[in-house]
Each structure stands twice: as C-alpha cells, then as structure tokens.
Write a protein that holds these residues in place. Structure first.
Motif, PDB file in Angstrom:
ATOM      1  N   GLU A 127       0.831  -1.203   0.000  1.00 22.11           N
ATOM      2  CA  GLU A 127       0.000   0.000   0.000  1.00 22.11           C
ATOM      3  C   GLU A 127       0.865   1.253   0.000  1.00 22.11           C
ATOM      4  OE1 GLU A 127      -3.711   1.934   2.539  1.00 22.11           O
ATOM      5  OE2 GLU A 127      -2.874  -0.010   3.089  1.00 22.11           O
ATOM      6  N   ASP A 128       1.956   1.223   0.772  1.00 20.83           N
ATOM      7  CA  ASP A 128       2.882   2.361   0.784  1.00 20.83           C
ATOM      8  C   ASP A 128       3.498   2.563  -0.596  1.00 20.83           C
ATOM      9  OD1 ASP A 128       2.360   2.819   3.411  1.00 20.83           O
ATOM     10  OD2 ASP A 128       4.128   1.760   4.176  1.00 20.83           O
ATOM     11  N   ARG A 129       3.897   1.468  -1.231  1.00 17.88           N
ATOM     12  CA  ARG A 129       4.474   1.579  -2.568  1.00 17.88           C
ATOM     13  C   ARG A 129       3.461   2.149  -3.550  1.00 17.88           C
ATOM     14  NH1 ARG A 129       7.676  -3.331  -4.999  1.00 17.88           N
ATOM     15  NH2 ARG A 129       7.922  -1.669  -6.546  1.00 17.88           N
ATOM     16  N   ARG A 130       2.222   1.684  -3.453  1.00 18.58           N
ATOM     17  CA  ARG A 130       1.186   2.195  -4.346  1.00 18.58           C
ATOM     18  C   ARG A 130       0.946   3.678  -4.108  1.00 18.58           C
ATOM     19  NH1 ARG A 130      -2.484  -0.911  -2.907  1.00 18.58           N
ATOM     20  NH2 ARG A 130      -3.678   0.495  -1.580  1.00 18.58           N
ATOM     21  N   ASP A 131       0.885   4.078  -2.826  1.00 19.46           N
ATOM     22  CA  ASP A 131       0.692   5.493  -2.502  1.00 19.46           C
ATOM     23  C   ASP A 131       1.854   6.328  -3.028  1.00 19.46           C
ATOM     24  OD1 ASP A 131      -1.644   4.803  -1.272  1.00 19.46           O
ATOM     25  OD2 ASP A 131      -0.828   4.861   0.763  1.00 19.46           O
ATOM     26  N   LYS A 132       3.072   5.792  -2.892  1.00 25.50           N
ATOM     27  CA  LYS A 132       4.248   6.537  -3.359  1.00 25.50           C
ATOM     28  C   LYS A 132       4.231   6.674  -4.883  1.00 25.50           C
ATOM     29  CE  LYS A 132       9.265   6.809  -2.919  1.00 25.50           C
ATOM     30  NZ  LYS A 132       9.440   7.190  -4.341  1.00 25.50           N
ATOM     31  N   ASP A 135       4.142  10.084  -6.798  1.00 25.53           N
ATOM     32  CA  ASP A 135       5.142  10.439  -7.804  1.00 25.53           C
ATOM     33  C   ASP A 135       4.490  10.789  -9.132  1.00 25.53           C
ATOM     34  OD1 ASP A 135       7.055   9.960  -5.912  1.00 25.53           O
ATOM     35  OD2 ASP A 135       7.610   7.972  -6.654  1.00 25.53           O
ATOM     36  N   GLU A 136       3.444  10.031  -9.495  1.00 27.68           N
ATOM     37  CA  GLU A 136       2.742  10.314 -10.748  1.00 27.68           C
ATOM     38  C   GLU A 136       2.060  11.675 -10.697  1.00 27.68           C
ATOM     39  OE1 GLU A 136       1.531   9.760 -14.605  1.00 27.68           O
ATOM     40  OE2 GLU A 136       2.974   8.608 -13.408  1.00 27.68           O
ATOM     41  N   ARG A 137       1.446  11.968  -9.539  1.00 25.50           N
ATOM     42  CA  ARG A 137       0.807  13.285  -9.396  1.00 25.50           C
ATOM     43  C   ARG A 137       1.829  14.400  -9.469  1.00 25.50           C
ATOM     44  NH1 ARG A 137      -2.300  10.509  -5.456  1.00 25.50           N
ATOM     45  NH2 ARG A 137      -0.961  11.362  -3.801  1.00 25.50           N
ATOM     46  N   GLU A 138       2.990  14.191  -8.838  1.00 26.96           N
ATOM     47  CA  GLU A 138       4.055  15.197  -8.889  1.00 26.96           C
ATOM     48  C   GLU A 138       4.549  15.394 -10.321  1.00 26.96           C
ATOM     49  OE1 GLU A 138       5.649  17.222  -6.726  1.00 26.96           O
ATOM     50  OE2 GLU A 138       4.015  16.806  -5.337  1.00 26.96           O
ATOM     51  N   LYS A 139       4.674  14.263 -11.042  1.00 24.99           N
ATOM     52  CA  LYS A 139       5.124  14.340 -12.424  1.00 24.99           C
ATOM     53  C   LYS A 139       4.137  15.133 -13.268  1.00 24.99           C
ATOM     54  CE  LYS A 139       6.367  11.326 -16.305  1.00 24.99           C
ATOM     55  NZ  LYS A 139       6.484   9.911 -16.744  1.00 24.99           N
ATOM     56  N   SER A 182       1.969  17.294 -12.159  1.00 24.56           N
ATOM     57  CA  SER A 182       1.976  18.680 -11.690  1.00 24.56           C
ATOM     58  C   SER A 182       3.156  19.450 -12.278  1.00 24.56           C
ATOM     59  CB  SER A 182       2.032  18.704 -10.164  1.00 24.56           C
ATOM     60  OG  SER A 182       2.066  20.024  -9.679  1.00 24.56           O
ATOM     61  N   ARG A 183       4.337  18.815 -12.317  1.00 23.81           N
ATOM     62  CA  ARG A 183       5.513  19.473 -12.899  1.00 23.81           C
ATOM     63  C   ARG A 183       5.306  19.726 -14.383  1.00 23.81           C
ATOM     64  NH1 ARG A 183       8.313  15.763  -9.570  1.00 23.81           N
ATOM     65  NH2 ARG A 183       8.629  14.368 -11.365  1.00 23.81           N
ATOM     66  N   ALA A 184       4.717  18.734 -15.081  1.00 23.29           N
ATOM     67  CA  ALA A 184       4.460  18.913 -16.509  1.00 23.29           C
ATOM     68  C   ALA A 184       3.474  20.058 -16.741  1.00 23.29           C
ATOM     69  CB  ALA A 184       3.912  17.612 -17.100  1.00 23.29           C
ATOM     70  N   ALA A 185       2.430  20.133 -15.886  1.00 23.16           N
ATOM     71  CA  ALA A 185       1.448  21.209 -16.029  1.00 23.16           C
ATOM     72  C   ALA A 185       2.089  22.568 -15.769  1.00 23.16           C
ATOM     73  CB  ALA A 185       0.276  20.974 -15.076  1.00 23.16           C
ATOM     74  N   ARG A 186       2.936  22.630 -14.713  1.00 19.31           N
ATOM     75  CA  ARG A 186       3.613  23.893 -14.411  1.00 19.31           C
ATOM     76  C   ARG A 186       4.560  24.296 -15.539  1.00 19.31           C
ATOM     77  NH1 ARG A 186       3.947  21.675  -9.143  1.00 19.31           N
ATOM     78  NH2 ARG A 186       6.113  21.049  -9.518  1.00 19.31           N
ATOM     79  N   ALA A 187       5.251  23.284 -16.098  1.00 16.32           N
ATOM     80  CA  ALA A 187       6.166  23.578 -17.207  1.00 16.32           C
ATOM     81  C   ALA A 187       5.393  24.098 -18.418  1.00 16.32           C
ATOM     82  CB  ALA A 187       6.947  22.324 -17.579  1.00 16.32           C
ATOM     83  N   GLU A 188       4.225  23.484 -18.669  1.00 16.09           N
ATOM     84  CA  GLU A 188       3.409  23.932 -19.795  1.00 16.09           C
ATOM     85  C   GLU A 188       2.912  25.355 -19.578  1.00 16.09           C
ATOM     86  OE1 GLU A 188      -0.546  22.498 -22.324  1.00 16.09           O
ATOM     87  OE2 GLU A 188       0.195  21.327 -20.619  1.00 16.09           O
ATOM     88  N   ILE A 189       2.501  25.656 -18.336  1.00 14.40           N
ATOM     89  CA  ILE A 189       2.033  27.009 -18.019  1.00 14.40           C
ATOM     90  C   ILE A 189       3.170  28.014 -18.195  1.00 14.40           C
ATOM     91  CG2 ILE A 189       1.216  28.492 -16.151  1.00 14.40           C
ATOM     92  CD1 ILE A 189      -0.376  26.074 -15.130  1.00 14.40           C
ATOM     93  N   GLU A 190       4.358  27.625 -17.706  1.00  8.09           N
ATOM     94  CA  GLU A 190       5.520  28.527 -17.845  1.00  8.09           C
ATOM     95  C   GLU A 190       5.856  28.740 -19.308  1.00  8.09           C
ATOM     96  OE1 GLU A 190       7.094  30.235 -15.599  1.00  8.09           O
ATOM     97  OE2 GLU A 190       5.829  29.486 -13.966  1.00  8.09           O
TER      98      GLU A 190
END
Length: 236
Positions: free
Chosen positions: A175-180, A184-188, A190-198
């Motif tokens: 469960e911890d691995r799945r949550d991680k 990580d996928e959400r962070e990825k 989010s970073r892609a969305a921020r990069a696109e906005i920038e």
C-alpha cells in the motif's frame, strides 16, 4: 428342632454370596485399590517420566501398556505370559529406561531363567494388579496425548498469528508503494502542467515583447517622417 437339609443351606450360602457380589467391592477392597492406583501413578510420574527424556518415557509406557493389554485380552495365551529380556524391543523400552522394570514387577512380572534363557514371567495371581496398572498407563498416555494436542494447537495459533502479522506487513508495504507511485505520478503531472504554463507564459511574453517592439519601430518611423527636414521649402 430339626436342622434344614444341606441343599437349603447351600442355597442360602449361594444367595448370600450373590448378594455380596451384586453389592460390588467392599470399602476395604476399594481402599486397597485406591492405594494401588496411587502407587502405579507414582511409578509413572515421577518414576518413569522424570528421569527419562519425554519421548523415551512415553514409548516405554506404550510398550508396558501393550504387554499388559495383550495379557488382559488373552490371559491363557503362553506367548503373552512371558518374554525374553534379550529381546531388542524389551531391551530398548523396558530394560534400558529408568523406572520401567520396577513398574513391570508391580504389574506381576518377575525375572526367571528357563533353559538358561532369561525371561520375565507373569504371575496369574497378580491379574488384578495388572488391570490396575494397565488402567493407570492408559490414563497417563491419554494425558500425554492431550498435552501434545494442546501444544500443537498453541504452536499452530502462534504460527497463524505470525503469518497474519507478516501478511499485514506485506499489505502495508504494498500500500505504501502504491501510494508513493501515485504521489510520484501526481508530482510528475503537476511538474508537466507547471512547465506547460511557464512555456505558455514565456510564449505570451515573447509575443507581447515582439508586438511592443514593432509598435515602437512604427512610432519611431512616424516621428522621423514628420520631422522638419522632410518638410518642403517654404513658398516664396
């Protein structure tokens, strides 16, 4: 007064004996049996159980029980009335362990040499002792079986609890691995969305600067064309 005939006296004696037998053992007989039972119990524990390893003591009691059981079932069978002390099974489970020979003697067996061969021979007059000893052996073996069953049950419970803990730890780890991974996928994303906005902001800023530059150029050109040097000479 005439005495009753012998047949009547015999019938009376027989009735009296029958009545005594139907009433069961007397208090004295019951007390003697109780003493004998206690003696057999002491010969088993501590007599056999304490000085020998547990498994060795239990195997010895099983052999003693088998010897007495055979003789109770077939008291007139000669092969059950005696046995050689040189027999491998007897040597291992009767002669070698501590306390077993004493128990065997209390059952009614005594050592004797027949044709230069050592035997243990049963005394038929000790049949009641044999039956009591047999009952005590059965009682002790049943107690040991119950003890073993409880131990196995306890061990099984511990193993089941341990397996349950391991399963819970594994499930928690997964469960911890799945949550991680989800984090990580959400962070990825989010970073892609921020990069696109920038990138969009940079593109808009670039277009704005380009537009402003063009306006400045046009304004500059208008200012140059409207200067005094470009005006026609005054009309004279």
């Amino acid at each position: 007064m005439a005495s009753p005939p012998p047949s009547v006296l015999a019938e009376a004696v027989e009735r009296r004996l029958s009545s005594h037998q139907s009433q069961g053992p007397s208090p004295a007989e019951m007390a003697a049996e109780h003493v004998k039972r206690q003696k057999f119990r002491r010969l088993i524990d501590p007599g056999i159980m304490r000085p020998n390893p547990e498994l060795e003591a239990i195997e010895a009691m099983k052999v003693l029980f088998k010897l007495s059981e055979n003789l109770i079932r077939e008291p007139d069978n000669p092969k059950f009335q005696r046995f050689k002390t040189t027999n491998t099974l007897i040597q291992k489970h009767i002669v070698s362990p501590k306390g077993t020979v004493e128990f065997l003697r209390e059952l009614g067996f005594h050592p004797e040499v027949v044709d230069f061969q050592p035997f243990y021979i049963f005394n038929p007059k000790r049949m009641q002792d044999l039956k009591i000893g047999n009952a005590m052996l059965k009682e002790s073996l049943e107690i040991q079986e119950q003890k073993k069953a409880r131990t196995m049950g306890s061990t099984q419970t511990v193993q089941e609890a341990r397996a349950e803990v391991i399963e819970k730890v594994q499930l928690a780890f997964m469960e911890d691995r799945r949550d991680k991974m989800e984090h990580d996928e959400r962070e990825k994303q989010s970073r892609a969305a921020r990069a696109e906005i920038e990138a969009r902001k940079a593109a808009q800023e670039g277009r704005r600067e380009s537009t402003q530059s063009n306006e400045d150029v046009i304004a500059g050109l208008g200012h140059v064309l409207g200067s005094a040097s470009d005006q026609p000479p005054p009309y004279n």
